[in-house]
Design a protein around this motif. Structure first.
Motif, short mmCIF file in Angstrom:
data_model
loop_
_atom_site.label_atom_id
_atom_site.label_comp_id
_atom_site.label_asym_id
_atom_site.label_seq_id
_atom_site.Cartn_x
_atom_site.Cartn_y
_atom_site.Cartn_z
N ARG A 1 -41.26 -8.03 -63.67
CA ARG A 1 -40.72 -8.79 -62.54
C ARG A 1 -40.71 -7.97 -61.26
N GLY A 2 -40.71 -6.65 -61.40
CA GLY A 2 -40.58 -5.81 -60.22
C GLY A 2 -39.19 -5.88 -59.65
N GLY A 3 -38.91 -5.03 -58.65
CA GLY A 3 -37.63 -5.04 -57.97
C GLY A 3 -37.66 -5.98 -56.78
N PRO A 4 -36.51 -6.23 -56.17
CA PRO A 4 -36.45 -7.15 -55.02
C PRO A 4 -37.38 -6.76 -53.88
N SER A 5 -37.48 -5.48 -53.58
CA SER A 5 -38.35 -5.07 -52.48
C SER A 5 -39.82 -5.30 -52.81
N ASP A 6 -40.18 -5.10 -54.10
CA ASP A 6 -41.57 -5.38 -54.52
C ASP A 6 -41.88 -6.86 -54.40
N ARG A 7 -40.93 -7.69 -54.83
CA ARG A 7 -41.17 -9.14 -54.79
C ARG A 7 -41.25 -9.63 -53.35
N ALA A 8 -40.51 -8.99 -52.46
CA ALA A 8 -40.57 -9.37 -51.05
C ALA A 8 -41.93 -9.02 -50.44
#
Length: 461
Positions: A67-74
């Motif tokens: 899922r990756g982290g929030p910064s990656d998803r952004a």
């Protein structure tokens, strides 16, 4: 092409979505051999990372997807969904989808990754079949994906096969599917109907210019969508250079996007009265092409000095917007691949929009975040009004100096929307210049998922 989830299948391979911060905890729940396999292959839960865990029969016992982290998803949307679509052939199910917007994005990313443009060459199909995940409205996501596919197909089709005739045929096909009504005004009949700018811009082409109108629904708020349908733009007598002309099949991207949005609305049986207006033309070169220095009179009586025949999109939109404003809708939206200035300002990934309606802007911005469809508000900056007033006529279609080109174009269009009180204009690019998760190189929808998500709140304001 069907952008849809598959029917649930017994024995489907489970997918576990893993965030980096939960990776070790997840691995600890696996059999020792499977956990060792994942660690050996460097699985960390990074965004879009996959790891198939072998079972005793040779078939994977499960697949881990990062899922990756929030910064990656952004930084990169749809990566997890695209990773699922890229798995080897088989039937899959997601064990537990994250709540909220992330889960919706993963599911939609899978669907959008199924898209292939196969009009001229067969493409490798997606072989991973995913059953509808729990926690999402699968039917709604499928309707949205089908609308996106329509928009992409229209933009990707070259002008030889997507001129004004073909674009009208596409509108009629869409209308037939959902029981809408279509009328079209062609050629010299545009002059009789007082649509002179549409006629002037398109008269040099072998295919007649036209205004295509589609209406649907008889209850609820009224929404009118206006889409620029310049099926190919040579620049006219201000001829584009070859490099600038190469992508001009996408200059009907505004029309393609409003058709995609209309499909979302109609397929969802939304309670509204929908009107779609598409001025469909080819900006060609011949002896009767309009010229720099000409002064044209629009439907609403305003005069326009032509200082560049390559600023034709705002001309055809002007007549369509003036027509729309004569029966003021509750909400008026225009979409167009209008200016290079918009692309320079925000790049190809963001749909810039203009509106004086703070409620619309707030709702749209929130919706854009929730459906991973980025938009950015630009201003109708009143001090720049003087830049579009040449003195010899009411308006200038191409102000000199090159400053604030997207804003001055939007201000130009706003002059044709009175007395409508709720108007928004989207100056989109409609093209994915390089492949990205769930978005192959080519035509793309921009802003329409955000608009669709925001419409219920906007129309209740």
């Amino acid at each position: 092409m069907s952008l849809a989830f598959s029917a649930p299948v017994d024995g489907a391979i489970p997918i576990r979505l893993v965030a980096p911060e939960d990776c070790e905890e997840t691995l600890a729940t696996l059999p020792d051999a499977a956990a060792s396999w994942a660690r050996h292959h460097g699985f960390t839960g990074a965004l879009g990372q996959t790891c198939a865990l072998p079972g005793e029969s040779g078939k994977p016992m499960a697949v881990l997807v990062g899922r990756g982290g929030p910064s990656d998803r952004a930084r990169q949307r749809f990566a997890a969904g695209a990773a699922i679509a890229a798995l080897p052939e088989g039937d899959y199910r997601i064990e537990s989808l994250p709540d909220g917007t992330e889960g919706q994005e993963i599911a939609l990313g899978y669907l959008l990754s199924l898209y292939r443009f196969e009009k001229y060459r067969a493409q490798s199909p997606t072989l991973a079949r995913l059953s509808p995940p729990d926690g999402v409205d699968a039917a709604r996501l499928e309707r949205i994906a089908a609308a996106e596919a329509l928009t992409r197909d229209l933009v990707n089709t070259p002008a030889e096969d997507m001129g004004p005739n073909a674009l009208e045929a596409a509108v009629r096909a869409l209308a037939t599917e959902f029981g809408a009504e279509v009328t079209a005004t062609h050629g010299d009949s545009l002059l009789d109907a007082n649509l002179p700018l549409i006629h002037t811009v398109g008269r040099a082409s072998d295919e007649e210019p036209r205004l295509i109108e589609m209406t649907w629904g008889d209850t609820g708020p009224s929404v009118t969508l206006v889409g620029k349908g310049v099926c190919f733009d040579t620049g006219g007598l201000n001829l584009k250079l070859g490099a600038s002309m190469g992508l001009m099949k996408k200059d009907m991207g505004g029309a393609a996007n409003v058709m995609g949005l209309a499909r979302m609305i109609m397929s969802g049986a939304e309670k509204m009265r929908l009107r779609v207006l598409i001025p469909a033309v080819e900006n060609a070169v011949s002896g009767n092409a309009f010229r720099p220095g000409d002064i044209l009179t629009a439907r609403n009586g305003m005069t326009v000095e032509i200082n560049n025949t390559d600023a034709e999109g705002r001309l055809v939109l002007a007549d369509a917007l003036a027509l729309a404003a004569e029966t003021p809708p509750d909400l008026l939206i225009s979409m167009a691949t209008l200016t290079g200035a918009a692309r320079v300002a925000v790049g190809p990934d963001i749909a810039p929009f203009f509106t004086d309606d703070d409620g619309f802007a707030t709702a749209l911005t929130s919706a854009a975040h929730s459906v991973a469809d980025p938009v950015w508000r630009l201003p109708f900056h009143a001090p720049y009004e003087a830049m579009i007033e040449p003195g010899i006529a009411d308006l200038d279609n191409a102000p000199k100096g090159g400053m604030a080109g997207s804003i001055t174009a939007a201000l130009f269009l706003r002059r044709f929307t009175a007395p409508v009180t709720r108007y928004a204009h989207f100056d989109i690019y409609a093209w994915q210049p390089s492949p990205a998760p769930a978005r192959p190189k080519g035509g793309v929808g921009q802003g329409i998922r955000a608009i669709y998500e925001a419409l219920p709140e906007v129309l209740q304001q």
